[in-house]
Write an enzyme that holds these catalytic residues in place. Structure first.
Site, mmCIF file in Angstrom:
data_model
loop_
_atom_site.group_PDB
_atom_site.id
_atom_site.type_symbol
_atom_site.label_atom_id
_atom_site.label_comp_id
_atom_site.label_asym_id
_atom_site.label_seq_id
_atom_site.Cartn_x
_atom_site.Cartn_y
_atom_site.Cartn_z
ATOM 1 N N GLU A 91 0.826 -1.193 0.000
ATOM 2 C CA GLU A 91 0.000 0.000 0.000
ATOM 3 C C GLU A 91 0.869 1.255 0.000
ATOM 4 O O GLU A 91 1.959 1.261 0.562
ATOM 5 C CB GLU A 91 -0.902 -0.004 1.239
ATOM 6 N N CYS A 104 3.515 8.362 1.062
ATOM 7 C CA CYS A 104 4.115 7.403 1.981
ATOM 8 C C CYS A 104 4.277 6.072 1.246
ATOM 9 O O CYS A 104 3.294 5.482 0.796
ATOM 10 C CB CYS A 104 3.196 7.272 3.205
ATOM 11 N N CYS A 111 6.862 -7.383 6.938
ATOM 12 C CA CYS A 111 8.074 -6.899 7.625
ATOM 13 C C CYS A 111 8.544 -7.972 8.597
ATOM 14 O O CYS A 111 7.730 -8.680 9.185
ATOM 15 C CB CYS A 111 7.757 -5.607 8.384
ATOM 16 N N CYS A 115 7.324 -5.528 15.355
ATOM 17 C CA CYS A 115 6.973 -4.568 16.405
ATOM 18 C C CYS A 115 5.548 -4.861 16.890
ATOM 19 O O CYS A 115 4.650 -5.141 16.087
ATOM 20 C CB CYS A 115 7.089 -3.137 15.896
ATOM 21 N N CYS A 118 2.343 -2.818 15.390
ATOM 22 C CA CYS A 118 2.263 -2.494 13.961
ATOM 23 C C CYS A 118 1.566 -3.588 13.165
ATOM 24 O O CYS A 118 1.882 -4.768 13.283
ATOM 25 C CB CYS A 118 3.673 -2.264 13.423
ATOM 26 N N GLY A 156 7.059 -2.250 5.764
ATOM 27 C CA GLY A 156 8.413 -2.796 5.699
ATOM 28 C C GLY A 156 9.471 -1.910 6.328
ATOM 29 O O GLY A 156 9.220 -0.755 6.691
ATOM 30 N N GLU A 157 10.658 -2.476 6.463
ATOM 31 C CA GLU A 157 11.787 -1.789 7.093
ATOM 32 C C GLU A 157 12.823 -1.446 6.014
ATOM 33 O O GLU A 157 13.505 -2.330 5.492
ATOM 34 C CB GLU A 157 12.379 -2.708 8.176
ATOM 35 N N SER A 188 12.549 6.136 7.115
ATOM 36 C CA SER A 188 12.358 5.790 8.525
ATOM 37 C C SER A 188 12.892 4.395 8.817
ATOM 38 O O SER A 188 12.722 3.472 8.011
ATOM 39 C CB SER A 188 10.866 5.852 8.843
ATOM 40 N N SER A 210 12.844 5.263 14.629
ATOM 41 C CA SER A 210 11.719 4.937 15.503
ATOM 42 C C SER A 210 12.238 4.637 16.901
ATOM 43 O O SER A 210 12.976 3.672 17.091
ATOM 44 C CB SER A 210 10.955 3.737 14.943
ATOM 45 N N HIS A 212 10.248 5.232 20.362
ATOM 46 C CA HIS A 212 9.105 4.692 21.110
ATOM 47 C C HIS A 212 9.312 4.474 22.607
ATOM 48 O O HIS A 212 8.352 4.405 23.357
ATOM 49 C CB HIS A 212 8.536 3.425 20.467
ATOM 50 N N HIS A 286 -2.260 4.391 16.605
ATOM 51 C CA HIS A 286 -3.457 3.983 15.879
ATOM 52 C C HIS A 286 -3.745 2.546 16.251
ATOM 53 O O HIS A 286 -3.024 1.648 15.814
ATOM 54 C CB HIS A 286 -3.237 4.135 14.372
ATOM 55 N N CYS A 329 -0.153 5.701 9.844
ATOM 56 C CA CYS A 329 1.090 5.025 10.230
ATOM 57 C C CYS A 329 0.829 3.693 10.903
ATOM 58 O O CYS A 329 0.074 3.631 11.866
ATOM 59 C CB CYS A 329 1.839 5.877 11.259
#
Ligand code: SAH
Ligand code: SF4
Length: 345
Positions: A91, A104, A111, A115, A118, A156-157, A188, A210, A212, A286, A329
């Site tokens: 996406e 984005c 991924c 996490c 996510c 993904g990373e 990111s 990231s 957190h 989210h 996100c």
């Protein structure tokens, strides 16, 4: 299946041109057709000799499929679903904000980083996108010409698919490619150190890390990567190599109620960032199904921001966009579609 030429950097196009028996300057002509004129066929490339066009079309394709699905949010954000070559979908989200519009992008189907909070992480890992597949989310976006900023913050990373990400950045930012300024592109990462170092050396785009949580134990619970590349080490890498003026490091901080939103956290964030020229982006969580985590209340986020600002840290609160279409996100996931696609086969 012929290899796709779309997504090739100028140096790859030079190699291809040489193989096709074309003069050196033909690489620039190919680049011009692919990334400026958006050619869909070698036959369009009228300044390339017919025989070479034939040679190229026998060996290469120009893969730039359009999105298979579009969804629009009440706030104007649009989410597009693109097919991935090795199966499944990714996406991309187009987010208009006044005169700006941010795209984005995704870099992997799924991924590996797992996490806790996510949706993409929950999907597991399916495959890496090629440079062409990454770029095509820009190339084939209906709103392409309105895009002012690009963030690698979709599925993904990026540092786990570094070479393809670097190749895509090369095409996006080179004058022979799309010619975007690297100051308009942000990548990111959770902080995969070796790849992050290479990214810092080989690209001029901004970096977002990231975070957190500033506390090791707590971050480990949210982000398994802390076991392999602790935040402390990520920060020393950034401290050791100050970036050029035009380049920005920011830290993403998703706010979870009662987990990472206290004054103690704010104090520690300010402390560990000491000596790094950076900014912090606070992101409202989210909620996704199947996690015990809850979003921090708005007032808590604002208070946290004040606490950081008071300590001299430039801090912004990221607006949630596209929530109603799960385009915000960490909400991107195509697990359902992957499953349905699999069942149809
Ligand atoms: N893999 C990279 C880039 C993609 S994720 C990374 O993790 O940095 C982009 C941002 O969205 C990250 O900062 C990530 O932590 C955040 N994110 C993930 N899930 C989220 C969620 N459910 N709510 C809010 N932000 C989320
Ligand atoms: Fe992967 Fe980023 Fe999601 Fe973590 S937050 S699982 S690294 S996409």
């Amino acid at each position: 299946m012929p290899e796709s030429i779309f997504g090739s950097t100028l140096s790859e196009l030079s190699r291809i041109a040489a193989e096709a028996g074309l003069p050196t300057f033909a690489a620039k002509q190919l680049s011009d057709w692919l990334y400026r004129k958006n050619a869909v066929s070698f036959q369009d490339m009228l300044n390339i000799p017919l025989r070479s066009r034939q040679w190229l079309s026998e060996r290469y394709s120009i893969d730039a499929p359009g999105p298979v699905k579009a969804t629009e949010s009440q706030d104007g954000t649009r989410k597009y679903l693109f097919p991935a070559k090795q199966g499944g979908f990714v996406e991309a989200a187009w987010i208009p904000e006044g005169k700006r519009a941010t795209l984005c992008l995704s870099v992997q189907v799924g991924c590996k980083m797992g996490c806790l909070f996510c949706m993409t992480g929950k999907q597991g890992f399916q495959s890496n996108l090629s440079p062409g597949e990454i770029l095509n989310q820009y190339r084939s976006l209906p709103e392409r010409d309105t895009v002012t900023n690009i963030v690698y913050m979709g599925m993904g990373e990026p540092m786990d698919n570094l070479l393809n990400v670097l190749a895509s950045l090369d095409v996006l930012c080179s004058s022979d490619g799309y010619g975007l300024s690297p100051s308009r592109v942000t990548v990111s990462t959770v902080g995969l150190i070796p790849a992050m170092k290479e990214f810092l050396e080989r690209s001029r785009c901004h970096l977002a890390v990231s975070m957190h949580s500033p506390f090791e134990e707590e971050r480990r619970r949210l982000m398994p990567v802390e076991n392999v590349y602790p935040l402390k080490e990520v920060l020393s890498v950034l401290r050791e190599r100050p970036l050029a003026r035009q380049r920005r490091v920011s830290f993403e901080y998703v706010m979870f109620r009662g987990v990472n939103d206290s004054d103690r956290h704010a104090r520690e964030v300010a402390k560990i960032l000491n000596g790094i020229r950076c900014r912090v982006n606070l992101i409202p969580f989210h909620p996704i199904p199947g996690t015990p985590l809850a979003p921090a209340p708005r007032e808590t986020i604002e208070h946290f921001q004040q606490e950081l600002k008071r300590r001299g840290i430039l801090t912004t609160i990221r607006q949630s966009r596209g929530l109603d279409i799960s385009a915000a996100c960490g909400m991107l996931s195509t697990r359902e579609l992957v499953r349905l696609g699999g069942e149809q086969e």
